[in-house]
Design an enzyme around this catalytic site. Structure first.
Site, PDB file in Angstrom:
ATOM      1  N   GLU A 114       0.906  -1.143  -0.164  1.00 43.83           N
ATOM      2  CA  GLU A 114      -0.048  -0.139   0.086  1.00 43.83           C
ATOM      3  C   GLU A 114       0.911   1.166   0.020  1.00 43.83           C
ATOM      4  O   GLU A 114       1.928   1.087   0.599  1.00 43.83           O
ATOM      5  CB  GLU A 114      -0.967   0.184   1.347  1.00 43.83           C
ATOM      6  CG  GLU A 114      -1.881  -1.114   1.540  1.00 43.83           C
ATOM      7  CD  GLU A 114      -2.384  -0.897   2.875  1.00 43.83           C
ATOM      8  OE1 GLU A 114      -2.107  -0.144   3.599  1.00 43.83           O
ATOM      9  OE2 GLU A 114      -3.017  -2.134   3.320  1.00 43.83           O
ATOM     10  N   LYS A 116       2.428   4.513   1.296  1.00 43.31           N
ATOM     11  CA  LYS A 116       2.551   5.215   2.592  1.00 43.31           C
ATOM     12  C   LYS A 116       2.552   6.403   2.591  1.00 43.31           C
ATOM     13  O   LYS A 116       3.242   7.142   2.248  1.00 43.31           O
ATOM     14  CB  LYS A 116       4.093   4.718   3.259  1.00 43.31           C
ATOM     15  CG  LYS A 116       4.128   5.242   4.599  1.00 43.31           C
ATOM     16  CD  LYS A 116       5.285   4.641   5.408  1.00 43.31           C
ATOM     17  CE  LYS A 116       5.806   5.277   6.688  1.00 43.31           C
ATOM     18  NZ  LYS A 116       5.740   6.419   6.802  1.00 43.31           N
ATOM     19  N   ASP A 118       1.973  10.534   3.265  1.00 38.64           N
ATOM     20  CA  ASP A 118       2.499  11.324   3.957  1.00 38.64           C
ATOM     21  C   ASP A 118       1.484  12.243   4.543  1.00 38.64           C
ATOM     22  O   ASP A 118       1.401  13.376   3.959  1.00 38.64           O
ATOM     23  CB  ASP A 118       3.598  12.103   3.154  1.00 38.64           C
ATOM     24  CG  ASP A 118       4.732  12.625   4.285  1.00 38.64           C
ATOM     25  OD1 ASP A 118       4.739  12.208   5.414  1.00 38.64           O
ATOM     26  OD2 ASP A 118       5.905  13.137   3.788  1.00 38.64           O
ATOM     27  N   TYR A 241      -6.650   2.218   6.194  1.00 40.31           N
ATOM     28  CA  TYR A 241      -5.944   0.871   5.951  1.00 40.31           C
ATOM     29  C   TYR A 241      -5.755  -0.057   7.284  1.00 40.31           C
ATOM     30  O   TYR A 241      -4.988  -1.143   7.157  1.00 40.31           O
ATOM     31  CB  TYR A 241      -4.287   1.209   5.663  1.00 40.31           C
ATOM     32  CG  TYR A 241      -3.897   2.169   6.425  1.00 40.31           C
ATOM     33  CD1 TYR A 241      -3.774   3.415   6.141  1.00 40.31           C
ATOM     34  CD2 TYR A 241      -3.201   1.528   7.841  1.00 40.31           C
ATOM     35  CE1 TYR A 241      -3.089   4.445   6.950  1.00 40.31           C
ATOM     36  CE2 TYR A 241      -2.680   2.769   8.695  1.00 40.31           C
ATOM     37  CZ  TYR A 241      -2.441   4.003   8.076  1.00 40.31           C
ATOM     38  OH  TYR A 241      -1.844   5.013   9.241  1.00 40.31           O
ATOM     39  N   LYS A 330      10.966   2.928   2.302  1.00 39.59           N
ATOM     40  CA  LYS A 330      10.849   4.172   2.080  1.00 39.59           C
ATOM     41  C   LYS A 330      11.468   4.679   0.640  1.00 39.59           C
ATOM     42  O   LYS A 330      12.370   4.050   0.244  1.00 39.59           O
ATOM     43  CB  LYS A 330      11.796   4.886   3.056  1.00 39.59           C
ATOM     44  CG  LYS A 330      11.246   4.711   4.566  1.00 39.59           C
ATOM     45  CD  LYS A 330      10.104   5.479   4.764  1.00 39.59           C
ATOM     46  CE  LYS A 330      10.511   7.090   5.118  1.00 39.59           C
ATOM     47  NZ  LYS A 330      10.332   7.402   6.564  1.00 39.59           N
ATOM     48  N   CYS A 424      26.349  45.505  -5.476  1.00 38.86           N
ATOM     49  CA  CYS A 424      26.833  44.021  -6.060  1.00 38.86           C
ATOM     50  C   CYS A 424      27.817  43.504  -5.320  1.00 38.86           C
ATOM     51  O   CYS A 424      28.972  43.972  -4.973  1.00 38.86           O
ATOM     52  CB  CYS A 424      27.225  44.154  -7.559  1.00 38.86           C
ATOM     53  SG  CYS A 424      27.986  42.654  -8.032  1.00 38.86           S
ATOM     54  N   CYS A 427      31.318  43.252  -7.584  1.00 42.80           N
ATOM     55  CA  CYS A 427      32.143  44.597  -8.040  1.00 42.80           C
ATOM     56  C   CYS A 427      31.901  45.723  -6.986  1.00 42.80           C
ATOM     57  O   CYS A 427      32.534  46.667  -7.105  1.00 42.80           O
ATOM     58  CB  CYS A 427      31.649  44.762  -9.493  1.00 42.80           C
ATOM     59  SG  CYS A 427      30.046  45.314  -9.561  1.00 42.80           S
ATOM     60  N   CYS A 442      22.867  44.079 -11.065  1.00 39.26           N
ATOM     61  CA  CYS A 442      24.264  44.994 -11.064  1.00 39.26           C
ATOM     62  C   CYS A 442      24.363  45.201 -12.412  1.00 39.26           C
ATOM     63  O   CYS A 442      24.295  44.519 -13.603  1.00 39.26           O
ATOM     64  CB  CYS A 442      25.556  44.018 -10.577  1.00 39.26           C
ATOM     65  SG  CYS A 442      27.041  44.684 -11.096  1.00 39.26           S
ATOM     66  N   CYS A 447      31.554  44.222 -14.283  1.00 37.48           N
ATOM     67  CA  CYS A 447      31.457  43.502 -13.064  1.00 37.48           C
ATOM     68  C   CYS A 447      32.221  42.071 -13.529  1.00 37.48           C
ATOM     69  O   CYS A 447      31.761  41.405 -14.428  1.00 37.48           O
ATOM     70  CB  CYS A 447      30.184  43.144 -12.587  1.00 37.48           C
ATOM     71  SG  CYS A 447      29.880  42.129 -11.371  1.00 37.48           S
TER      72      CYS A 447
HETATM   73  S1  IVH Z   1       0.549   0.692   8.858  1.00 35.01           S
HETATM   74  C1  IVH Z   1       0.152  -1.561  12.289  1.00 35.01           C
HETATM   75  N1  IVH Z   1      -0.175   1.769   6.302  1.00 35.01           N
HETATM   76  O1  IVH Z   1       2.964   5.506   8.271  1.00 35.01           O
HETATM   77  C2  IVH Z   1       0.234  -0.655  11.253  1.00 35.01           C
HETATM   78  N2  IVH Z   1       0.856   3.129   7.768  1.00 35.01           N
HETATM   79  O2  IVH Z   1       5.161   4.660  10.728  1.00 35.01           O
HETATM   80  C3  IVH Z   1       1.093   0.581  11.342  1.00 35.01           C
HETATM   81  N3  IVH Z   1       1.020   5.363   7.171  1.00 35.01           N
HETATM   82  O3  IVH Z   1       2.435   6.574  11.479  1.00 35.01           O
HETATM   83  C4  IVH Z   1       0.853   1.404  10.153  1.00 35.01           C
HETATM   84  N4  IVH Z   1       0.004   4.902   4.960  1.00 35.01           N
HETATM   85  O4  IVH Z   1       0.320   6.952   9.941  1.00 35.01           O
HETATM   86  C5  IVH Z   1       0.291   1.881   7.645  1.00 35.01           C
HETATM   87  N5  IVH Z   1      -0.749   2.294   4.165  1.00 35.01           N
HETATM   88  C6  IVH Z   1      -0.421   2.493   5.580  1.00 35.01           C
HETATM   89  C7  IVH Z   1       0.071   3.994   5.755  1.00 35.01           C
HETATM   90  C8  IVH Z   1       0.576   3.888   7.034  1.00 35.01           C
HETATM   91  C9  IVH Z   1       0.697   6.059   5.766  1.00 35.01           C
HETATM   92  C10 IVH Z   1       1.525   6.168   8.233  1.00 35.01           C
HETATM   93  C11 IVH Z   1       1.148   5.779   9.430  1.00 35.01           C
HETATM   94  C12 IVH Z   1       2.194   5.652  10.706  1.00 35.01           C
HETATM   95  C13 IVH Z   1       3.447   5.724   9.562  1.00 35.01           C
HETATM   96  C14 IVH Z   1       4.142   4.347   9.779  1.00 35.01           C
END
Ligand code: IVH
Length: 693
Positions: A114, A116, A118, A241, A330, A424, A427, A442, A447
């Site tokens: 999935e 992740k 932000d 999720y 990551k 500047c 110069c 300038c 220069c």
């Molecule tokens: S799972 C046990 N799934 O990422 C479940 N986290 O450090 C642990 N996050 O603070 C999290 N998308 O807020 C999971 N699809 C996703 C996510 C997700 C974003 C964030 C979550 C958490 C950080 C993981």
């Protein structure tokens, strides 16, 4: 009667929720905004007559009153866990190897990948299908009650399951309705999609207000403040999720089923989620998103690889707050914070001063960054960037790293506000500002910093194309006073070059410096025969690029002629407006530049453009034309070519000297002007006749 109205009220609520869900979760609305507003108005009317009927899950109850003080604390029904990180495929494989040793079932495990996201982790509580509480993650045990703010997010269902309206004939049976658990707690990520974030900032900028740093901080800030009205005005959305807790209902056995289940209840889940039979496929999928992260509609800092079997995942336990059954793969970081040690100022070719950040070195996506652009001085002032600030830096794709803004929360009070230079930095001459431009310049043509950029530009491929005159050599030649202007290039001797050539500048170790110098002298001599258009480009006049240089070269015999022209006459040339015309005339008026031209001429760098002999003579010779409106057969370019091929000249605006206005359909103000000045007006046919065709 009241019964009928009540059932209408219930039906309306359910329909509105459904349309809401279609719009904000499924991205598949079936009614127009207007129709939606009609339904909502009808609902509001009923509620005005029967305020006692209003329930908290009514679509009208999203943005409530401002909180007086602060958020209450909420204890989560189960710990809200974090994730361990993997930086690359090998880290992910190492994680898999570790957990394999703990449980044989892992060998055969399936995986769900999935995005992740932000954003801000939120926990949503539903009792008997009704959204009753929403909290931040907090420390994982206790969060803050941000229910009122979360209610404003339309992607969050106020009641589950959401029944999806469909447009099937009414005779068909409705699809079976899922019964939600009596108590369900789900976890998701609240965020602002990138497009919506940019739109928000664009609007703020237009309104002259402060813009936001990035979607994440904006989302978090919008949810953790006391006024739900403000949250409602932010384009927040959500993806879920995880089921944190469930009582009195079905509990999916796998992550994949869980996502399907939450989706069926009406929650939004990530489209990019996918299931894989083995880790390698999961890694491969993750890596496609690492390369293609810009295709995701939201900021994601990685992908989460989860063991699909939830019982197995639970049995694997945790390390600290990180469950062993999942890993965050990551993406290389693109945004980091670091300290702004100082602000430097670079002087460009046109004399434009550009501030740049001198940073405490920091790694972003595998590259150590020490400098980042600060765009211009207005940007520093608008963002109130101070020396000593913690600043947020972004490095994405091919773009030069840039400062997004200061981290205000990290201020200690020792930061120093920045004052743009009045002189500047290279110069020492006073800097100037031009009307309507953000930049400071300038304007000292001598220069050294400008000269370096000027020479670099002069010798570049699109200009005089002098091969082998690299920046390092140029720098040396400037600092040894061998090159004080671009014309000095043509005075260089073999000895001068030999002195400036360092080992580094040699293409191969075996190439003798003498050969480098000889080759360079040949390139310099060769460049003398470059056409006028290239020389004009090479001069680096503000606003004059390669295309305009070509136009100018076609209109003038040489630089002497161009140097004598007046602003009004320059503006007669297609594409030249008052600013550029003025910039050209200005350039030729500077004594320093006059001197440079003199030197170029005596060095034999004096190409001719529009030659007196080459000029096409024809039936239209001596006539000037202005064209307005759409002609029946000739395009804008076509008519220009036709006139020029017959010896005539096309100019942009009508004056007393204009011989003819060529008139097409939908003419502009040029027609009025021509008529008022008594300029003859002809059509395309007339033009052809005049040319003798
Ligand atoms: S799972 C046990 N799934 O990422 C479940 N986290 O450090 C642990 N996050 O603070 C999290 N998308 O807020 C999971 N699809 C996703 C996510 C997700 C974003 C964030 C979550 C958490 C950080 C993981």
């Amino acid at each position: 009667m009241a019964d009928k109205l009540l059932s209408r009220y219930e039906k309306l609520k359910s329909e509105i929720h459904s349309h809401n869900h279609r719009y904000h979760v499924l991205d598949a609305p079936i009614i127009s905004d207007l129709e939606y507003d009609h339904l909502l108005n009808e609902l509001k009317q009923i509620e005005a007559e029967h305020p006692d009927w209003i329930t908290p899950d009514s679509p009208t109850q999203r943005a409530g009153a401002k909180l007086a003080d602060r958020f209450e604390k909420v204890r989560h029904p189960a710990p809200i866990l974090s994730l361990a990180n993997a930086f690359g495929a090998d880290d992910a494989r190492a994680w898999f190897d570790r957990v394999k040793k703990l449980d044989d079932r892992v060998e055969m495990a399936k995986f769900v990948v999935e995005p992740k996201i932000d954003g801000l982790s939120v926990v949503l509580h539903y009792r008997e299908g009704l959204f009753v509480h929403g909290a931040t993650r907090g420390d994982g045990e206790v969060g803050e009650d941000i229910t009122s703010n979360l209610r404003t997010i339309r992607a969050i269902p106020l009641r589950i399951p959401v029944q999806t309206t469909d447009d099937r004939p009414k005779t068909e049976k409705p699809s079976s309705v899922l019964r939600p658990p009596s108590y369900l707690v789900v976890r998701g990520e609240a965020f602002i999609p990138i497009k919506e974030f940019e739109e928000l900032n664009r609007k703020l900028e237009e309104a002259g207000e402060k813009t936001y740093l990035n979607p994440r901080n904006t989302a978090a800030g919008s949810l953790r403040q006391l006024d739900p009205q403000l949250t409602a005005s932010r384009p927040l959305t959500l993806l879920v999720y995880q089921i944190v807790h469930s009582e009195g209902g079905k509990a999916p056995a796998s992550q994949w089923e869980l996502l399907e289940y939450l989706k069926a209840l009406g929650f939004p889940v990530a489209d990019a989620a996918k299931r894989f039979d083995d880790l390698e496929s999961a890694i491969a999928y993750t890596e496609t998103w690492s390369d293609g992260r810009d295709k995701l509609p939201y900021e994601a800092d990685g992908m989460v690889i989860k063991i699909d079997d939830l019982n197995l995942a639970a049995d694997l336990g945790f390390v600290g707050k990180d469950p062993r059954g999942a890993i965050a793969f990551k993406f290389p970081a693109r945004e980091v914070t670091t300290t702004l040690n100082d602000i430097g100022v670079a002087v460009g070719r046109t004399g434009v001063l550009t501030p740049y950040a001198m940073l405490e070195p920091v790694e972003i996506g595998g590259v150590v960054v020490e400098r980042a652009t600060l765009h211009n001085f207005d940007f520093i002032a608008e963002k109130d960037i101070r020396v000593g600030d913690r600043v947020l830096i972004k490095r994405a794709g091919e773009v030069i790293p840039y400062v997004i803004g200061p981290v205000l929360d990290a201020r200690t009070g020792n930061e120093k506000p920045y004052k743009p230079p009045t002189k500047c930095p290279a110069c020492g001459q006073a800097v100037e500002h031009f009307e309507g431009e953000v930049a400071w310049y300038c304007v000292n043509a001598a220069c050294p910093a400008q000269l370096l950029r000027n020479v670099e530009h002069f010798v570049s491929r699109g200009a005089m194309d002098i091969e082998g005159l690299g920046i390092k050599i140029v720098e040396k030649l400037i600092y040894s006073n061998k090159v004080r202007d671009i014309a000095d290039i043509y005075k260089l001797t073999k000895e001068d070059i030999l002195e400036a050539v360092t080992k580094k500048d040699r293409k191969t170790k075996s190439e003798p410096p003498g050969k480098i110098a000889d080759n360079l002298l040949v390139s310099i001599t060769k460049s003398k025969t470059q056409p006028l258009s290239r020389l004009i480009t090479a001069l680096g006049i503000h606003g004059v690029g390669e295309v305009m240089a070509k136009d100018l070269a076609q209109n003038f015999i040489d630089l002497d002629e161009l140097g004598k022209i007046k602003v009004e006459n320059l503006m007669q040339i297609q594409g030249i407006g008052p600013n550029i015309a003025e910039s050209i005339v200005d350039w030729f008026s500077f004594p320093f530049n006059k001197q440079v031209l003199k030197k170029l001429k005596s060095a034999g760098v004096w190409p001719e453009g529009k030659s007196k002999t080459e000029k096409k003579d024809g039936t239209l010779t001596g006539f000037t034309f202005v064209v307005t409106g759409m002609l029946p057969t000739l395009s804008r370019e076509g008519v220009k070519e036709f006139i020029e091929n017959n010896g005539g000249k096309v100019i942009d605006s009508v004056s007393k000297k204009t011989s003819y206005l060529v008139l097409g359909e939908n003419p502009g103000s040029k027609l009025d002007k021509a008529q008022s000045l008594g300029v003859k007006v002809i059509d395309e046919d007339g033009l052809r006749k005049l040319a003798g065709g």
